[in-house]
Design a protein around this motif. Structure first.
Motif, PDB file in Angstrom:
ATOM      1  N   GLN A  56     -11.331   2.135   5.324  1.00 51.96           N
ATOM      2  CA  GLN A  56     -10.352   2.723   6.012  1.00 51.96           C
ATOM      3  C   GLN A  56      -9.355   1.560   6.187  1.00 51.96           C
ATOM      4  OE1 GLN A  56     -10.307   5.940   7.600  1.00 51.96           O
ATOM      5  NE2 GLN A  56     -11.855   6.416   6.093  1.00 51.96           N
ATOM      6  N   ILE A  57      -8.009   1.782   6.200  1.00 51.44           N
ATOM      7  CA  ILE A  57      -6.942   1.059   6.535  1.00 51.44           C
ATOM      8  C   ILE A  57      -6.299   1.728   7.759  1.00 51.44           C
ATOM      9  CG2 ILE A  57      -4.877   0.106   5.818  1.00 51.44           C
ATOM     10  CD1 ILE A  57      -6.899  -1.064   4.426  1.00 51.44           C
ATOM     11  N   SER A  58      -6.033   0.847   8.721  1.00 55.31           N
ATOM     12  CA  SER A  58      -5.386   1.360  10.065  1.00 55.31           C
ATOM     13  C   SER A  58      -3.946   0.477  10.116  1.00 55.31           C
ATOM     14  CB  SER A  58      -6.009   1.117  11.057  1.00 55.31           C
ATOM     15  OG  SER A  58      -5.378   1.613  12.352  1.00 55.31           O
ATOM     16  N   ARG A  59      -3.002   0.990  10.330  1.00 55.27           N
ATOM     17  CA  ARG A  59      -1.627   0.648  10.494  1.00 55.27           C
ATOM     18  C   ARG A  59      -1.720  -0.388  11.653  1.00 55.27           C
ATOM     19  NH1 ARG A  59       2.063   2.640   6.602  1.00 55.27           N
ATOM     20  NH2 ARG A  59       1.355   4.582   5.702  1.00 55.27           N
ATOM     21  N   ILE A  79      -6.073  -7.894   0.805  1.00 59.87           N
ATOM     22  CA  ILE A  79      -5.040  -8.561   1.578  1.00 59.87           C
ATOM     23  C   ILE A  79      -3.933  -7.750   1.686  1.00 59.87           C
ATOM     24  CG2 ILE A  79      -3.636 -10.725   1.884  1.00 59.87           C
ATOM     25  CD1 ILE A  79      -5.829 -12.018   0.291  1.00 59.87           C
ATOM     26  N   ALA A  80      -3.488  -7.253   2.857  1.00 61.64           N
ATOM     27  CA  ALA A  80      -2.437  -6.273   2.960  1.00 61.64           C
ATOM     28  C   ALA A  80      -1.317  -7.159   3.839  1.00 61.64           C
ATOM     29  CB  ALA A  80      -2.807  -5.083   3.717  1.00 61.64           C
ATOM     30  N   HIS A  81      -0.100  -6.581   3.482  1.00 60.63           N
ATOM     31  CA  HIS A  81       1.031  -7.175   4.070  1.00 60.63           C
ATOM     32  C   HIS A  81       1.872  -5.614   4.473  1.00 60.63           C
ATOM     33  CE1 HIS A  81       0.301 -11.342   3.087  1.00 60.63           C
ATOM     34  NE2 HIS A  81      -0.158 -10.717   1.743  1.00 60.63           N
ATOM     35  N   GLU A  82       2.412  -5.771   5.564  1.00 59.77           N
ATOM     36  CA  GLU A  82       3.303  -4.804   6.337  1.00 59.77           C
ATOM     37  C   GLU A  82       4.716  -5.004   6.275  1.00 59.77           C
ATOM     38  OE1 GLU A  82       2.677  -1.326   9.639  1.00 59.77           O
ATOM     39  OE2 GLU A  82       2.481  -3.318  10.113  1.00 59.77           O
ATOM     40  N   TYR A  83       5.489  -4.144   5.845  1.00 60.50           N
ATOM     41  CA  TYR A  83       6.955  -4.280   5.791  1.00 60.50           C
ATOM     42  C   TYR A  83       7.524  -3.094   6.345  1.00 60.50           C
ATOM     43  CZ  TYR A  83       5.843  -8.186   2.621  1.00 60.50           C
ATOM     44  OH  TYR A  83       5.331  -9.267   1.918  1.00 60.50           O
ATOM     45  N   ASP A  84       7.692  -2.770   7.522  1.00 58.46           N
ATOM     46  CA  ASP A  84       8.418  -1.553   8.103  1.00 58.46           C
ATOM     47  C   ASP A  84       7.533  -0.542   7.785  1.00 58.46           C
ATOM     48  OD1 ASP A  84      10.337  -2.895   9.390  1.00 58.46           O
ATOM     49  OD2 ASP A  84      12.024  -2.663   7.623  1.00 58.46           O
ATOM     50  N   ASP A  85       7.941   0.269   6.998  1.00 61.63           N
ATOM     51  CA  ASP A  85       7.145   1.517   6.566  1.00 61.63           C
ATOM     52  C   ASP A  85       6.391   1.483   5.188  1.00 61.63           C
ATOM     53  OD1 ASP A  85       9.415   1.503   5.125  1.00 61.63           O
ATOM     54  OD2 ASP A  85       9.321   3.742   4.650  1.00 61.63           O
ATOM     55  N   LEU A  86       6.113   0.089   4.866  1.00 57.97           N
ATOM     56  CA  LEU A  86       5.790  -0.252   3.383  1.00 57.97           C
ATOM     57  C   LEU A  86       4.652  -1.123   3.522  1.00 57.97           C
ATOM     58  CD1 LEU A  86       6.083   0.172   0.363  1.00 57.97           C
ATOM     59  CD2 LEU A  86       7.347  -1.935   0.107  1.00 57.97           C
ATOM     60  N   ILE A  87       3.492  -0.834   3.020  1.00 64.60           N
ATOM     61  CA  ILE A  87       2.219  -1.662   2.940  1.00 64.60           C
ATOM     62  C   ILE A  87       2.086  -1.885   1.493  1.00 64.60           C
ATOM     63  CG2 ILE A  87      -0.134  -2.077   3.337  1.00 64.60           C
ATOM     64  CD1 ILE A  87       0.131   0.234   5.726  1.00 64.60           C
ATOM     65  N   PHE A 129     -11.892  -7.768 -11.400  1.00 68.36           N
ATOM     66  CA  PHE A 129     -10.366  -7.450 -11.634  1.00 68.36           C
ATOM     67  C   PHE A 129      -9.440  -7.611 -10.516  1.00 68.36           C
ATOM     68  CE2 PHE A 129     -11.895  -3.240 -11.343  1.00 68.36           C
ATOM     69  CZ  PHE A 129     -11.001  -2.601 -10.028  1.00 68.36           C
ATOM     70  N   LYS A 130      -8.255  -8.016 -10.329  1.00 74.94           N
ATOM     71  CA  LYS A 130      -7.358  -7.579  -9.336  1.00 74.94           C
ATOM     72  C   LYS A 130      -6.383  -6.930  -9.488  1.00 74.94           C
ATOM     73  CE  LYS A 130      -8.149 -12.468  -7.970  1.00 74.94           C
ATOM     74  NZ  LYS A 130      -7.744 -13.997  -7.568  1.00 74.94           N
ATOM     75  N   ASP A 131      -5.561  -6.286  -8.697  1.00 74.24           N
ATOM     76  CA  ASP A 131      -4.556  -5.358  -8.821  1.00 74.24           C
ATOM     77  C   ASP A 131      -3.937  -5.209  -7.460  1.00 74.24           C
ATOM     78  OD1 ASP A 131      -3.010  -3.335  -9.926  1.00 74.24           O
ATOM     79  OD2 ASP A 131      -4.702  -2.414 -10.899  1.00 74.24           O
ATOM     80  N   SER A 132      -2.825  -4.520  -7.463  1.00 70.97           N
ATOM     81  CA  SER A 132      -1.994  -4.310  -6.407  1.00 70.97           C
ATOM     82  C   SER A 132      -1.516  -2.864  -6.141  1.00 70.97           C
ATOM     83  CB  SER A 132      -0.696  -5.394  -6.337  1.00 70.97           C
ATOM     84  OG  SER A 132       0.001  -4.979  -7.285  1.00 70.97           O
ATOM     85  N   LEU A 133      -1.722  -2.439  -4.961  1.00 72.11           N
ATOM     86  CA  LEU A 133      -1.231  -1.098  -4.490  1.00 72.11           C
ATOM     87  C   LEU A 133       0.056  -1.176  -3.446  1.00 72.11           C
ATOM     88  CD1 LEU A 133      -4.485   0.862  -4.528  1.00 72.11           C
ATOM     89  CD2 LEU A 133      -2.766   0.806  -6.294  1.00 72.11           C
ATOM     90  N   GLU A 134       0.902   0.010  -3.526  1.00 77.71           N
ATOM     91  CA  GLU A 134       2.027   0.085  -2.269  1.00 77.71           C
ATOM     92  C   GLU A 134       1.772   1.395  -1.786  1.00 77.71           C
ATOM     93  OE1 GLU A 134       5.585  -0.890  -4.371  1.00 77.71           O
ATOM     94  OE2 GLU A 134       5.107  -3.073  -3.965  1.00 77.71           O
ATOM     95  N   PHE A 135       1.810   1.234  -0.485  1.00 80.29           N
ATOM     96  CA  PHE A 135       1.783   2.505   0.407  1.00 80.29           C
ATOM     97  C   PHE A 135       3.025   2.624   1.272  1.00 80.29           C
ATOM     98  CE2 PHE A 135      -2.536   1.497  -0.737  1.00 80.29           C
ATOM     99  CZ  PHE A 135      -3.059   2.747  -1.312  1.00 80.29           C
ATOM    100  N   SER A 136       3.511   4.140   1.530  1.00 75.93           N
ATOM    101  CA  SER A 136       4.577   4.063   2.431  1.00 75.93           C
ATOM    102  C   SER A 136       4.281   5.418   3.359  1.00 75.93           C
ATOM    103  CB  SER A 136       5.927   4.567   1.614  1.00 75.93           C
ATOM    104  OG  SER A 136       6.723   4.586   2.658  1.00 75.93           O
ATOM    105  N   ILE A 161      -4.028   6.069   9.700  1.00 75.45           N
ATOM    106  CA  ILE A 161      -5.557   5.538   9.277  1.00 75.45           C
ATOM    107  C   ILE A 161      -5.650   6.402   7.918  1.00 75.45           C
ATOM    108  CG2 ILE A 161      -7.704   5.456   9.538  1.00 75.45           C
ATOM    109  CD1 ILE A 161      -7.243   5.467  12.633  1.00 75.45           C
ATOM    110  N   PHE A 162      -5.669   5.731   6.971  1.00 74.58           N
ATOM    111  CA  PHE A 162      -5.976   6.381   5.639  1.00 74.58           C
ATOM    112  C   PHE A 162      -7.251   5.633   4.860  1.00 74.58           C
ATOM    113  CE2 PHE A 162      -2.585   3.365   5.016  1.00 74.58           C
ATOM    114  CZ  PHE A 162      -2.812   2.885   3.768  1.00 74.58           C
TER     115      PHE A 162
END
Length: 161
Positions: A2-5, A42-50, A77-84, A100-101
């Motif tokens: 689970q990821i919580s903002r 490793i997540a980074h938050e930028y306003d409404d974008l993660i 493997f490594k990859d990157s995802l973006e959520f808004s 929370i998603f």
């Protein structure tokens, strides 16, 4: 996982966890089992974008393309995802409106996408022929196809003009 903002500290969140995909529905002709999945995010938050950098290490059981036997593989493997939390025009950004998603479906998709489409077990060879089939090269197939006459037109060959 689970990821919580609300858990971001200084706009950064680091998570590490083991995920159980034993009950996941998989295509048994491609990927039979996923075991021992370890994920680091490793997540980074930028306003409404993660944005998330995801590292996955897991043991899977694939299917041999030649013999249909189980083949154990280790994926790393490594990859990157973006959520808004707002609908974006960019198709690479996933829409998650809730604070929370769950990341598990996205990680499962990454594992399936990282699994090789053609897996060959060590020492496995293509069969040369069997009951009701035979294996031809592309050249032999094209040659046979060119020489073969269509039986629907065979009666017309007997007509004398």
């Amino acid at each position: 996982m689970q990821i919580s903002r609300f858990n971001f500290q200084n706009n950064v969140l680091e998570l590490e966890d083991d995920i159980d995909f034993s009950s996941a529905e998989l295509d048994q002709n491609h990927l039979r089992k996923i075991e021992n999945t370890h994920v680091k995010v490793i997540a980074h938050e930028y306003d409404d974008l993660i944005t998330m950098d995801i590292s996955v290490e897991c043991d899977i059981t694939g299917v041999c393309s030649y013999t249909l036997e189980d083949v154990p593989l280790h994926l790393k493997f490594k990859d990157s995802l973006e959520f808004s939390n707002e609908i974006e025009d960019d198709e690479d950004i996933f829409f998650e409106p809730k604070p929370i998603f769950d990341l598990d479906p996205y990680i499962l998709g990454l594992i399936i996408a990282s699994t090789p489409t053609k897996i060959v077990k060590k020492g496995a060879k293509l069969p040369s022929s069997g009951v009701g089939y035979r294996v031809l090269s592309e050249e032999d197939y094209q040659k046979e196809k060119a020489e073969k006459k269509d039986p629907r037109w065979a009666k017309l060959d007997d007509i004398k003009l």
